[in-house]
Design an enzyme around this catalytic site. Structure first.
Site, PDB file in Angstrom:
ATOM      1  N   GLY A   1      12.085  -0.413  -5.012  1.00 33.13           N
ATOM      2  CA  GLY A   1      11.209   0.510  -4.307  1.00 33.13           C
ATOM      3  C   GLY A   1       9.962   0.755  -5.140  1.00 33.13           C
ATOM      4  O   GLY A   1       9.638  -0.021  -6.035  1.00 33.13           O
TER       5      GLY A   1
ATOM      6  N   GLY B   1       7.371   3.869  -7.192  1.00 36.52           N
ATOM      7  CA  GLY B   1       7.431   5.192  -7.803  1.00 36.52           C
ATOM      8  C   GLY B   1       7.856   5.139  -9.247  1.00 36.52           C
ATOM      9  O   GLY B   1       8.108   4.071  -9.795  1.00 36.52           O
ATOM     10  N   ASN B   2       7.916   6.322  -9.884  1.00 39.65           N
ATOM     11  CA  ASN B   2       8.180   6.304 -11.325  1.00 39.65           C
ATOM     12  C   ASN B   2       9.644   6.062 -11.674  1.00 39.65           C
ATOM     13  O   ASN B   2       9.947   5.626 -12.768  1.00 39.65           O
ATOM     14  CB  ASN B   2       7.601   7.530 -12.051  1.00 39.65           C
TER      15      ASN B   2
ATOM     16  N   GLU C   1       8.363  -4.913  -0.946  1.00 39.00           N
ATOM     17  CA  GLU C   1       7.190  -4.519  -0.176  1.00 39.00           C
ATOM     18  C   GLU C   1       5.960  -4.359  -1.065  1.00 39.00           C
ATOM     19  O   GLU C   1       4.875  -4.808  -0.734  1.00 39.00           O
ATOM     20  CB  GLU C   1       7.463  -3.188   0.535  1.00 39.00           C
TER      21      GLU C   1
ATOM     22  N   ASN D   1       8.438  11.071   4.464  1.00 38.69           N
ATOM     23  CA  ASN D   1       7.815   9.763   4.665  1.00 38.69           C
ATOM     24  C   ASN D   1       8.649   9.085   5.744  1.00 38.69           C
ATOM     25  O   ASN D   1       9.492   9.725   6.359  1.00 38.69           O
ATOM     26  CB  ASN D   1       7.825   8.966   3.358  1.00 38.69           C
TER      27      ASN D   1
ATOM     28  N   GLY E   1      11.209   0.225   4.701  1.00 42.42           N
ATOM     29  CA  GLY E   1      12.092  -0.930   4.642  1.00 42.42           C
ATOM     30  C   GLY E   1      13.461  -0.598   4.088  1.00 42.42           C
ATOM     31  O   GLY E   1      14.253  -1.510   3.845  1.00 42.42           O
TER      32      GLY E   1
END
Lengths: 491, 491
Positions: free
Chosen positions: B256, B258-259, B282, B372, B376
């Protein structure tokens, strides 16, 4: 003279130790072993009577016959069971916490088996119509997971069932051991695999001779509710064909099983405006064979031929005719996301309940008691070009609403549910926001007795992308538990 | 002299009527149009000030930049939005019921567009690095759904962004218009499509010149919670490699964004025992580029190059090096079930909450407020060989438990969730019955403050295949709503 010892079911049952991981071939009652599991259940009862433990871990293709889940379940001889079941006696054991039941997408099951996730399979019991000394096996009326069971098992026991000797040639066994190449299927009728299975003959411990039909029972007659649902479905399919979303020239459908499916099949058969179509799914049942014989269904693919004996005799009597019109494939192929996507199919399945936002429960009554497994519902719904769920709007004489504010168990999320149909009408949820979906489901699918309650729920619900009031989300179940009627829910 | 009129963003904005269905190219802020949406937002504000209505229906590739969802959202110029968003201002409009938001699997979105489910696209706004008079377009840092937008749109407006002129050659555009043939991808690095897009030049209304970076911001530093989660994930991957379930020679991962993902990437980078691997997903973010540059990642495929400007400059400065190591594909391909299955990948994604039976909420806080879209998550989780969800065990200083009895919203069912990881530990749920899963999640993933409450829930729950007490299933949320702390739940 065969290379493998001929044994009785009772002798064979002695080979299977307490705690063994046993895999039974077949898919539904079709193709299931018929005598070894029964002998095993009797052995378990004798041992239990002597105060000795005996329980196996049991893998199957899908649901089974009474000899497998029924007899072994009643004998309390199952400690663990995967992946799909639909047997009344076994279900009771599972809901009483007596059997650990692991329910999974049928498309993922073969992968878990290859990863040896359930441990090594000690013995696979496989019904065959023919076999050779060098390990070539012809399966009977189902494929299911028999190929992967045979690959993974340490030992194989055969039930050689001469009753099905005319089934050879109906199978197309493609091996997806490695997912690194495309499944070479373009059209439903492409032969991509072999007609028989090759196993290491050293694994075969012995053969038990049988001569038994599958004993598939006919479905109960359809009710007027089923007829109404079927009518809405066929009207909708026609609309989709007229506006070009479905192709009438190459329509392929996945149809669940049961008498709702039978009603849909009959309505389609009677609708002259619908051209011929094809069927790709798990189970080929009587209604499909009827339309196939009439030429209304052009080609049918399934993992089992779950038909009553008169239909089976018809097929065996005209084997050449039917071999050109139907194929049996492993469930790993019928349920493969890649194959389902490629076939661009319309998937029609049954559900237990749906919530107003489009989530579907297809397995657990009131969130706790399992009815059956998820099977292929998600494989098909997630990958089909059109995913339809069908269910009566109420149960128990109207005391239970199948349309609820929040499903007590979710198997299919709103993203996988395009259309919900009840006898009241049809809700097309595609492209709709949650609030639009809720109004569409309440107005088209909910029973009039429950429409005011569902509107009241939406009214009291907090605003947000999805309107919910979690303190009241399960009020329908609460009312049913306390008063025996969901109509008493206070909202 | 170009065949298409050169226009200003303000001129172009006038072309777009109230109620238009507008599609913006890009995927995340990468590749998004930058000036036309902003001019459109200003036009909306002017019209609204004059008491005139102006709202568009907006389709995007995924999340966008501030010019698209931010400015248009703040201007209240969006009536309808699909399929994925992550913008603070737009989210507020959606949760205030001011925007109809339709969240869908990215893999299904292109199909809905082709079925014209949202209506005809009036205009597609596409950022390009190059274009020719006969309609050959080179995209910029993302592909997303730009190809299907251009196919489906009546008109196309181009933002010609010279800032990205060195991006050409990074794209591999394969068209899945008909699902009737296999996607011819075998290895991640196979080029199966074209480098540029062909559109009907008659559709192109005009070109706006820009010279702007994507403005991707760096992630915030990882916390110790993220580090702990990453540590558990890497330990687990190593165990799976050692026992042969994952192949260290051909490991492909979906990560995915992000941090938390950054922390995982850093831990993998530091782990010498883990061989090189590939990435298919993605979004390609900084952390992936870092390992790609070091040679630890062999090949990376995404639908967007969502990297900070220094990384983008590095890539453009050594374009030949990176062209051999990364490709940008349409999200229809990155998220295609067939492709994901074939790549046999391990999918690592973030979640908002999980329930003890293994269902995951990745989108809606307390079941109502959308954060959000699902994006996917389900495409990958359903089709990956291994599906892992990562999340901190608590939020709001421990007042919210991310491990709950029943998720307030379910995006991924237990069948699609193999592993749950929090900073407390890791729960491997594969092959486990619901009760085994519940104990595994409580003991490995729940925060110690919540373990007694979760055990108490299981104790009071009705027996059944799944243990639930629907009257108490949402008690955690009730306690939070009433007292501001889930630890006050009475069970």
């Amino acid at each position: 003279m065969s290379a493998f010892p001929k044994l009785t079911a009772e002798e064979v049952a002695e080979y299977i130790p307490n705690g063994a991981l046993v895999a039974c071939g077949g898919f539904t009652a079709a193709g299931c072993p018929k005598v070894i599991p029964l002998a095993l259940a009797k052995r378990a009862e004798r041992l239990h009577a002597d105060g000795k433990p005996f329980r196996i871990k049991l893998l199957t293709g899908a649901s089974t016959n009474d000899a497998v889940d029924g007899a072994l379940g009643r004998a309390r001889a199952i400690a663990f069971r995967a992946p799909y079941q639909a047997d009344r006696d076994l279900r009771k054991c599972i809901n009483d916490d007596d059997v650990d039941y692991v329910d999974d997408h049928l498309s993922r099951y073969a992968r878990l088996l290859r990863q040896v996730f359930f441990g090594d399979i000690d013995v696979a019991i496989i019904e065959v119509s023919h076999y050779t000394d060098d390990g070539e096996l012809a399966l009977t009326t189902a494929v299911g997971s028999a190929p992967v069971f045979c690959q993974s098992a340490k030992h194989i026991l055969l039930e050689h069932n001469a009753y099905h000797e005319r089934i050879s040639g109906f199978h197309d066994l493609y091996d997806v051991e490695e997912n690194s190449v495309p499944v070479p299927l373009r059209a439903l009728s492409d032969h991509i695999g072999t007609k028989t299975l090759r196993v290491d003959p050293k694994k075969i411990l012995g053969v038990v001779e049988t001569h038994l039909p599958d004993g598939i029972e006919a479905f109960k007659p359809c009710t007027s509710v089923h007829e109404a649902i079927a009518g809405h479905v066929v009207d909708f399919l026609l609309r989709e064909i007229r506006r070009g979303v479905l192709s009438s020239a190459s329509l392929t459908m996945e149809l669940g099983t049961g008498n709702m499916t039978n009603a849909v099949l009959r309505h389609i058969g009677a609708c002259e405006e619908m051209l011929n179509f094809s069927v790709h799914g798990e189970v080929l049942q009587d209604g499909i064979l009827e339309l196939l014989t009439q030429g209304r269904i052009e080609f049918a693919v399934g993992s089992s031929l779950t038909v009553t004996d008169p239909w089976l005799q018809t097929i065996y009597g005209r084997a050449d005719f039917y071999k050109e019109r139907l194929l049996l494939r492993p469930s790993e192929i019928t349920n493969h996301p890649e194959v389902i996507q490629r076939l661009n199919l319309a998937a029609l399945n049954a559900a237990l309940e749906a919530d107003i936002f489009g989530n579907v429960n297809s397995t657990h009554v009131a969130g706790t008691s399992v009815m059956n497994g998820i099977g292929g519902a998600s494989d098909f719904a997630h990958n089909a070009a059109l995913s339809v769920f069908m269910l009566p709007s109420t149960a128990k004489d109207g005391k239970i609403s199948s349309m609820v504010p929040f499903c007590s168990h979710i198997d299919l999320t709103d993203h996988d549910v395009d259309v919900i149909v009840t006898e009241q009408g049809l809700a097309d949820l595609r492209g709709k926001s949650p609030e639009q979906r809720a109004l569409c489901v309440i107005e088209n699918c909910a029973h009039p007795d429950y429409q005011p309650l569902l509107h009241a729920y939406l009214q009291r619900a907090k605003s947000g992308h999805i309107r919910h009031d979690l303190t009241a989300a399960f009020a329908f179940y609460d009312a049913y538990a306390k008063t025996g009627d969901m109509r008493n829910a206070r909202l």
